[in-house]
Design an enzyme around this catalytic site. Structure first.
Site, PDB file in Angstrom:
ATOM      1  CE  LYS A  63      22.654  -3.404  36.999  1.00 18.57           C
ATOM      2  NZ  LYS A  63      22.274  -3.395  35.591  1.00 18.57           N
ATOM      3  CG  HIS A  74     -13.390 -35.482  38.926  1.00 16.32           C
ATOM      4  ND1 HIS A  74     -14.469 -35.686  39.749  1.00 16.32           N
ATOM      5  CD2 HIS A  74     -12.501 -36.456  39.232  1.00 16.32           C
ATOM      6  CE1 HIS A  74     -14.234 -36.714  40.536  1.00 16.32           C
ATOM      7  NE2 HIS A  74     -13.047 -37.205  40.236  1.00 16.32           N
ATOM      8  CG  HIS A 114      12.957  -0.247  32.439  1.00 15.56           C
ATOM      9  ND1 HIS A 114      13.726  -0.056  31.323  1.00 15.56           N
ATOM     10  CD2 HIS A 114      13.819  -0.272  33.481  1.00 15.56           C
ATOM     11  CE1 HIS A 114      14.995   0.026  31.676  1.00 15.56           C
ATOM     12  NE2 HIS A 114      15.085  -0.092  32.978  1.00 15.56           N
ATOM     13  CG  ASP A 159      18.471  -4.768  34.879  1.00 16.52           C
ATOM     14  OD1 ASP A 159      17.853  -3.786  34.446  1.00 16.52           O
ATOM     15  OD2 ASP A 159      19.705  -4.875  34.797  1.00 16.52           O
ATOM     16  CD  GLU A 160      16.474  -3.209  31.419  1.00 19.87           C
ATOM     17  OE1 GLU A 160      17.510  -3.069  30.751  1.00 19.87           O
ATOM     18  OE2 GLU A 160      16.360  -2.807  32.592  1.00 19.87           O
ATOM     19  CE  LYS A 166      -8.081 -41.708  46.449  1.00 22.59           C
ATOM     20  NZ  LYS A 166      -9.259 -40.865  46.605  1.00 22.59           N
ATOM     21  CG  ASP A 202      -9.097 -37.310  44.727  1.00 23.66           C
ATOM     22  OD1 ASP A 202      -9.966 -37.337  43.832  1.00 23.66           O
ATOM     23  OD2 ASP A 202      -9.130 -38.037  45.734  1.00 23.66           O
ATOM     24  CD  GLU A 203     -12.787 -35.530  43.615  1.00 25.30           C
ATOM     25  OE1 GLU A 203     -13.406 -36.003  44.576  1.00 25.30           O
ATOM     26  OE2 GLU A 203     -11.996 -36.215  42.919  1.00 25.30           O
ATOM     27  CB  SER A 214      -0.902   0.011   1.234  1.00 22.10           C
ATOM     28  OG  SER A 214      -0.123   0.066   2.411  1.00 22.10           O
ATOM     29  CB  SER A 250     -40.125 -13.947  39.427  1.00 24.06           C
ATOM     30  OG  SER A 250     -39.128 -14.951  39.494  1.00 24.06           O
ATOM     31  CG  HIS A 270     -34.953 -15.108  40.515  1.00 27.15           C
ATOM     32  ND1 HIS A 270     -36.125 -14.624  40.013  1.00 27.15           N
ATOM     33  CD2 HIS A 270     -33.969 -14.442  39.843  1.00 27.15           C
ATOM     34  CE1 HIS A 270     -35.874 -13.728  39.070  1.00 27.15           C
ATOM     35  NE2 HIS A 270     -34.566 -13.602  38.949  1.00 27.15           N
ATOM     36  CE  LYS A 304     -42.508 -14.547  31.754  1.00 29.44           C
ATOM     37  NZ  LYS A 304     -41.818 -15.824  31.814  1.00 29.44           N
ATOM     38  CG  HIS A 333     -32.821 -16.588  36.720  1.00 26.55           C
ATOM     39  ND1 HIS A 333     -33.286 -17.876  36.745  1.00 26.55           N
ATOM     40  CD2 HIS A 333     -33.922 -15.800  36.539  1.00 26.55           C
ATOM     41  CE1 HIS A 333     -34.601 -17.874  36.580  1.00 26.55           C
ATOM     42  NE2 HIS A 333     -35.012 -16.628  36.459  1.00 26.55           N
TER      43      HIS A 333
END
Length: 1563
Positions: free
Chosen positions: A383, A1516, A504, A410-411, A1395, A1422-1423, A79, A1091, A1044, A889, A1010
């Site tokens: 450093k 799970h 920085h 440092d950066e 376990k 385990d969960e 372009s 409601s 609700h 509605k 809700h």
């Protein structure tokens, strides 16, 4: 803007070749490459090598050959002055035409318009291809193109339009094409009237005037320059950003013409006139208002309207300012150079930027110095900048903090493999804690969170804050703002406004250097940093350090810190915007500081001296102290303490009595010699001219043992294995509830639990507690002493009444790694997780839960409540009473304009409207069309009634990103009415994760929870899960503003008058549940929302039962079913409240409530109308009402006779009115079978049609109800209907009704066909949403008053709709591949669960993994395992990684691990996942992600599926038994649950053991 760095003039940064090559590396699909000298921008024919590097698989650069190894190409985009005539030679130079063209003037500048301009470009390519193929014989390319043009009008037209190009490239073209006209034609003569043919898609036509601007080459000064404008007037007007440049045209170009072209390219123009310019366009032209060609000065005024704004909140964007002011103008062919030297922001526009949220004042406060004149913050950079490992890094911090204040990364320091963040940050925290304790002073650390990916930045920041804990405010966030860009700065500023934002600027010199005549100066760069919100920025050392700079750079400091400051060209008024603090670094030490302060005039800056601290001969502590003494010596000299002596002599005098500063003289002797002549004699130093620097003895670090921890000896477990009776361990009936509550360390849970026949109650209860915490059905070898300290304990049983109470230590529950907050999904995973499917338990349901205050504080709680609604409604903040609301509605089927009309109609008398829970972004009512209608309606209703109005918009979605996108879009549309908008979340079907998304991302909005579908678990029929009381109580804990709660038996849904206790628990600060008293400690209330069949007649008794009316009503039929329309329906509800209040106050004397309400109705037409509408309710609640009200009509009236023609009064806001037909459906009580049932439909035809989701239920009506009528009501509630006919139903609505197409009452079978158009779709990508499917199919129908039960037994998805879901991205095949088994028939993956499930600490956990992996393949968390305080993820995952690496090396086989990333907050899930993948490194593919899909909801599954598609998604289902159990006749079966998991993308899901294991199941 790249030309500011890549230009051949600039000897800094990188070349255009390097810039474009890097774009391929980071993932650009295409990049603008310039036009290789064939367009108007800088470039050269040899730039074709850029194209080769971008598109070839092997390509040579100036120095290196790059092999891309199959990486996809990046396509060159060309372009800049290109048109059809320039293209053939471009293609010939490049060798092909496989590029993307973006021709502005080449298309819109064509004499016949953009269509012909576009075709001419395609013909330019075609002509080159034909010439290349020899079609025109042995002629030149130029002649070949002209030959083609003879028979192609569009290309011929390009010759007539771009005649200068034609003359240059195609000599003799006029004669060859037979053109005898003038040498110039009017461009942009496209007849815009032709566009009227497209009126259908662009709207009404607009009359356009022909441009009167003649084409004058590039001289656009008549349009883009106005030298009569004065700077004073422009500033006074406040509508322009002013920019001062040093600009030099190329040789031979006129200064003003070039300046005008510069302004054109920087705003609305290009290099030719184009046909699309209209009158408005010119009002936003950038204008040159001052030039001084001799001094190369140019000033341009940019209208602020030019700049882009956020769609989410209307804030300004710096990237837009820079895109215009130093964008394309940096590579223009007629400009030698152009650089910004100053920029002015008008106050009104400046306010749209963030500005800093913190500054040095916040640091002073932490350091104990007050808020004024706190002086120098003595800091350092650790450093060496790279190479330190975590422990030495922490030791270096500890050493410096003995004397200094502030340390920065440092950066480049971040998460290098040798110093990973999860190992390094904990060392920093230990060092900070120890240093603060020893010195008694606050310490500060600036952590680098820079990353390419904003999600990574956020994850890093949250991880760091979590590690910092109570010291979080001591932590700043460093962002490399130049290399990562302003976006990275904004990410930090907006996500972490409480942290000091440390900008920085590493790399800025490539643009800002005085050598560079492009881009902007260092002054401008730092000024912009204040605008976008940096708390501090590196400003250089003003010539007093080692970096470039000048003493006059002190003006940078003034611009950053003062409220009014002068730049080189403009005075900027900051209007109270907080300061940005200068940070000085680069060769600074104690000796250089005094003169620096004297030049600046104060010492209120931040120092980060690397060598100045760590280079000091006595170590960093003394180095830090010496810098503080450098400041102190200057202050004393300034105060005259040393008399009339030079600054140099004053500092030396001070050093005589201060060993640390004296040591700086001995260390930095070259500086001393230069700045302090004669210092040796004055200090009595007779040694060598140099001493060994940095001789700090690191052995001293051992004194810090207290902060690095001592080793821990572990004892072998002596616990014998004792079958399943674990009561000796998991039960302690001597514990008292009083003591447990007083202790405050346990969540207490009260269950109704029944063992299976033949099982002992206490033994089963203990097993229940074991499965819910640290145990399983056998004793395991990994249990140790610590594990037992976090066992859940049964502390009360009453077998006769089936009551059981368990105390869960709060340490059991997972915490966020990002901020340490608690997670409700963890509470539920334990308390109703695997225990819901135990083989020895018949049922177990939670009836109450108690949260100790210390733990409760870790949850969000509500941020808004009904008080905020009252304020908007103008009712104050106490006792504001009933918020009269409705649900539009029909719940589905309305299109945008009717939806807006319905809102307008109700708001004439009511306060609040909510989306019904399934309403979202259906194809027939898309959000981007519907929300604007709502906004118009709200604005009109507020103006007409003079009262605030409220709307609750449904943002529920499977994907949190979709939720956030919806919410931001809505707020953007609401504009100044944003606070009037609540966000509705379907909290049960989408899960608590979705609620947390809304609560944490939009804390200013009322969070409307809700609970559609909850009845599948909470119903009294169901003996699993939890009660409605518990469900609503938990909603307050996680932050719902309102939920609700049912209607306590006064509406159509299940419930009881005693449910008022739910209201008390939600709104009171101390409330009693069935078993526990909860103290909320000031947590905001959650407002009950009522409601479900409520109307004006039912309200008074409801209020009397509850004791007040401070609730929110959402009456659908009660408003839209009113005989006179929704306005009167709304008013009648308000009158229902008012009648109760007056009766309560004794206004009607000693009469019944019923008589009091009737008395009120005599003088209030709307309430009287409610009696006439809802006559069955009236007959039941108000006996004798007809006689009292003098009503002699029929016993029933036609409901919903609202005259929609009245809506035409609102034409101004809804557009043209739509003719509506009156409904012909008679009210037949609840028998809606004529509309919602069609038993003539066949399943075969429905499947063939492919437009319906089919759902098979087992459904039983309540006694006395007809099966087909109930089934039809079920379908109505599940789609477009409700319990009464409503005035808003139209013809379209009925086309999306759900239809009952099969019933078998004897076997209780019912099948419903749901049109796919009913279901919500993402606004972001059009994908389907499972939460929408569930909201309809098992939503409100789960609590209907006429239904005994209804459960899904199967579901069918038509192919076209199924494709809109994700489906799995990985499967077991991917596991087989890692295990080396190929991709077919790889067989069993042998796995385990570590376990005990809770109680192991990191090292034993890793050891357990290593032990199993010696023979097995796969280990899963385990969960409930996550980030418990005793086994934090940042300590545990590294142990797993070590174990996996060792096991793979020893066995020679791949190993797999499934890590639990479940959390309430999706950001937390993503942070966990990214942290784990980072730790896994090259073994990342060996890691699956486990999500507790039932307790956290499908939203959590979608988070994992869409953010991490390369990982095996382990679903799970802990807790699912609360719904899927055969005992439970609500919700869905286990079969359906697992089927849905495949649809939403689970790679694997727990399916039970089909009767061969300990859980429920069948072969």
């Amino acid at each position: 803007g790249h030309g500011a760095v890549t230009s051949p003039q600039t000897q800094r940064g990188y070349t255009a070749f390097v810039h474009t090559k890097l774009s391929r590396v980071i993932g650009a699909s295409g990049i603008h490459t310039g036009t290789m000298s064939f367009g108007k921008m800088e470039g050269d024919a040899s730039d074709k090598n850029i194209g080769f590097m971008l598109q070839d698989d092997v390509a040579d650069g100036p120095y290196y050959r790059q092999e891309w190894e199959g990486m996809k190409q990046t396509t060159p985009i060309i372009s800049g002055g290109m048109n059809a005539l320039r293209l053939p030679a471009f293609f010939e130079n490049l060798g092909h035409s496989n590029v993307i063209l973006t021709a502005g003037g080449g298309a819109f500048g064509h004499k016949d318009g953009p269509k012909q301009g576009a075709i001419s470009c395609a013909q330019g390519e075609e002509s080159w291809k034909l010439w290349k193929a020899g079609t025109y014989g042995d002629v030149s390319l130029s002649d070949g193109v002209v030959e083609y043009a003879k028979t192609h009008e569009e290309l011929k037209g390009a010759f007539l339009t771009f005649q200068k190009d034609a003359d240059q490239i195609y000599p003799g073209w006029k004669e060859k094409l037979g053109y005898t006209g003038e040498s110039s034609v009017q461009a942009a003569s496209f007849n815009w009237q032709k566009k009227d043919l497209a009126a259908a898609f662009v709207g009404a036509s607009t009359t356009r005037k022909a441009s009167s601007v003649a084409r004058r080459a590039l001289d656009q000064s008549s349009r883009y320059a106005d030298l009569s404008l004065t700077e004073e007037d422009l500033i006074k007007n406040g509508q322009h950003v002013l920019v001062a440049y040093i600009m030099k045209p190329k040789a031979g170009y006129d200064y003003l013409a070039t300046a005008a072209h510069f302004a054109a390219e920087s705003s609305t123009g290009t290099n030719v006139n184009v046909c699309t310019t209209d009158d408005f366009t010119k009002t936003v032209d950038a204008l040159v208002y001052y030039i001084d060609p001799e001094n190369e000065e140019m000033k341009i005024a940019y209208p602020t309207a030019l700049f882009d704004r956020n769609i989410t909140d209307g804030r300004a964007m710096m990237c837009s300012v820079l895109t215009l002011s130093i964008g394309n103008n940096q590579g223009m062919g007629d400009v030698d150079y152009g650089k910004i030297y100053d920029i002015y922001f008008p106050p009104q526009y400046l306010r749209l930027f963030d500005g800093p949220s913190c500054c040095v004042i916040d640091m002073w406060r932490i350091l104990g110095r007050g808020t004024v004149g706190g002086g120098l913050v003595v800091g350092t950079i650790i450093k060496p900048k790279l190479g330190l490992q975590p422990k030495p890094f922490g030791q270096a911090c500890y050493g410096f903090w003995q004397g200094g204040d502030f340390i920065k990364n440092d950066e480049p320091q971040g998460n290098q493999t040798f110093c990973q963040m999860n190992e390094c940050i904990p060392e920093v925290v230990k060092a900070m804690r120890a240093a603060q304790e020893e010195t008694g002073q606050g310490k500060l650390f600036s952590a680098n969170i820079t990353a390419d990916d904003p999600n990574e930045m956020i994850a890093r920041a949250k991880y760091i804050l979590n590690q910092m804990g109570p010291m979080a405010e001591n932590c700043a966030f460093l962002v490399d703002g130049y290399v990562a860009g302003g976006t990275a700065v904004t990410v930090a500023r907006r996500n972490f406004p409480k942290q000091f934002l440390h900008y920085h600027r590493a790399g800025h010199g490539a643009v800002t250097s005085p050598q560079t005549q492009r881009g902007y100066t260092a002054f401008v760069h730092t000024k912009l940093s204040r605008v976008i919100g940096a708390s501090g920025i590196h400003t250089g050392t003003m010539s007093f350090g080692k970096m470039e700079g000048d003493a006059s750079d002190k003006n940078i400091g003034f611009m950053l810190q003062d409220d009014v400051a002068d730049g080189p060209y403009y005075r900027q008024e900051w209007e109270g915007m907080k300061q940005t603090t200068p940070i000085i670094s680069g060769g600074m030490n104690a000796l250089r500081l005094p003169a620096f302060f004297e030049n600046l005039g104060h010492s209120n800056v931040i120092l980060t001296a690397g060598g100045g601290a760590f280079g000091h001969k006595d170590g960093p502590k003394q180095g830090a102290i010496s810098c503080a003494q450098g400041e102190e010596s200057w202050k004393l000299w300034k105060a005259g303490t040393y008399g009339d002596v030079s600054l140099s002599d004053g500092v030396v005098e001070y050093a005589k009595t201060h060993e640390e500063l004296k040591g700086a003289f001995l260390t930095f002797q070259k500086d001393a010699d230069q700045i302090y002549p004669g210092w040796k004699e004055k200090l009595g130093y007779t040694g060598e001219s140099s001493v060994q620097a940095a001789s700090f003895n690191w052995q001293k670090k051992d004194l810090a043992a207290a902060f690095v921890g001592a080793s821990t000896t572990r004892k072998a477990s002596s616990v014998a294995r004792r079958a399943l009776d674990q009561s000796s361990r998991y039960a302690d009936l001597s514990l008292t509830e009083e003591d447990l509550i007083k202790n405050g360390q346990h969540v207490l849970v009260a269950y109704i639990m029944k063992p299976k026949a033949g099982y002992d109650y206490l033994a089963t209860a203990a097993h229940f507690a074991a499965e819910s915490s640290t145990g399983t059905n056998v004793n395991v070898c990994t249990t140790d002493d610590f594990t037992k300290t976090v066992d859940a304990l049964v502390y009360y049983i009453d077998p006769e009444n089936e009551e059981m109470k368990i105390a869960y230590p709060t340490a059991l529950f997972d915490r966020n790694i990002t901020d340490g907050r608690a997670m409700m999904c963890s509470v539920l995973t334990l308390s109703i997780g695997n225990n819901q499917g135990m083989g020895d338990v018949d049922y177990g349901k939670i009836y109450d839960i108690y949260f100790p205050p210390q733990y409760l504080r870790l949850f969000d709680g509500p941020s808004c409540c009904v008080i905020d609604m009252w304020r908007i409604l103008g009712r104050g903040t106490v006792g504001g009473g009933l918020v009269v609301g409705t649900i539009i509605k029909p719940k589905l089927g309305l299109q945008p304009k009717p939806f807006g009309q319905a809102c307008y109609g109700f708001w004439q008398g009511g306060d609040f409207i909510k989306n019904d829970e399934p309403q979202g972004n259906q194809t027939f009512c898309q959000m981007n069309e519907c929300i604007p209608e709502v906004v118009k309606a709200m604005r009109a209703a507020q103006e007409e009634t003079g009262q605030g109005k409220l709307f609750s918009a449904n943002i529920t979605a499977d994907d949190p990103n979709e939720m956030i996108a919806r919410a931001k879009y809505i707020l953007n549309q609401m504009g100044p009415m944003a606070e009037n908008c609540a966000f509705l979340v379907d909290g049960y079907v989408a899960g608590g994760t979705a609620v947390t998304v809304a609560r944490r991302n939009f804390p200013k909005q009322f969070l409307h929870y809700h609970r559609a579908g909850h009845g599948a678990v909470t119903s009294p029929q169901t003996q699993r899960g939890y009660t409605a009381f518990v469900h609503t109580k938990l909603s307050r804990v996680i932050g719902a503003s309102g939920i609700h709660t049912g209607t306590m038996s006064f509406g159509k849904m299940e419930g009881d008058a005693s449910d008022k206790n739910i209201g008390f628990m939600l709104q009171d600060d101390v409330a009693d549940g069935p078993y526990y008293r909860q103290e909320w400690e000031g947590m905001k209330q959650t407002t009950p929302i009522i409601s479900g069949g409520m109307n004006a007649l039912r309200l008074p008794a409801f209020f009397e039962n509850l004791g007040h009316s401070n609730v929110i009503l959402t009456a659908g039929g009660g408003a839209f079913g009113h005989k006179d329309g929704p306005k009167q329906g709304a008013i009648s509800c308000a009158q229902g409240e008012e009648s109760w209040k007056l009766w309560k106050a004794g206004t009607y004397g000693d009469v019944s409530l019923s008589d009091g309400v009737v008395e009120y109705a005599k003088t209030h037409e709307e309430l009287k109308g409610a009696f006439l509408t809802f006559q069955k309710d009236a007959d039941q609640i108000y006996p004798g009402w007809k006689e009292k009200l003098g009503y002699t009509g029929e016993s029933s009236v036609q409901a919903a006779s609202f005259n929609w023609q009245k809506k035409d009064l609102a034409a101004a806001f809804v557009g043209a009115s739509t003719t509506r037909k009156a409904s012909s459906v008679a009210r037949r009580a609840l028998d809606q079978s004529s509309r919602y049932a069609d038993l003539s439909l066949t399943e075969e035809d429905l499947i063939k049609n492919g437009q319906h989701v089919l759902v098979a239920y087992i459904m039983k009506p309540k006694a006395g109800y007809d099966y087909l009528a109930t089934a039809a009501h079920f379908a109505a509630e599940s789609s477009t209907g409700t319990n009464v006919n409503v005035c808003t139903t139209d013809d379209f609505t009925k086309t999306v009704d759900a239809l009952v197409y099969y019933i078998d009452p004897e076997n209780e079978e019912m099948k419903i066909a749901y049109p796919t158009a009913l279901f919500d779709r993402n606004i972001t990508d059009g994908r389907a949403m499972m939460c929408s499917v569930l909201t309809l199919s098992i939503g409100n129908n789960q609590g209907m008053g006429d239904v005994d039960y209804g459960k899904i037994y199967d579901i069918y998805f038509p192919p076209q709709y199924l494709r809109l879901f994700d489906g799995p991205s990985c499967c077991v095949i991917d596991m087989w591949r890692i295990l080396g088994r190929g991709t077919v028939g790889g067989g069993l993956v042998v796995g385990t669960i570590i376990k005990p499930k809770l109680g192991l600490q990191p090292k034993p956990f890793g050891q357990a993994c290593y032990g199993f992996w010696q023979g097995g393949d796969f280990i899963k968390n385990d969960e409930p395992q996550g980030n418990q305080t005793f086994c934090q993820m940042n300590e545990c995952i590294p142990e797993v990684v070590k174990a996996m690496r060792a096991a793979q090396e020893e066995t020679g086989q791949g190993k797999l691990f499934s890590a639990n990333i479940t959390a309430d907050d999706p950001n937390e899930m993503i942070a966990r996942a990214k942290y784990i993948l980072n730790q896994m490194g090259p073994m990342a593919e060996n890691c699956a992600f486990l999500v507790d899909g039932y307790v956290a909801g499908g939203t959590a599954v979608t988070v994992a599926r869409r953010n991490f598609p390369k990982q095996f998604l382990h679903y799970h289902r802990a807790g699912h038994g609360a719904v899927t159990s055969p005992q439970t006749q609500r919700g869905y079966t286990a079969f359906v649950h697992t089927k849905l998991s495949r649809v939403i993308g689970a790679s694997g899901i727990h399916t039970g053991t089909m009767s061969f294991g300990k859980m429920e199941g069948d072969a």
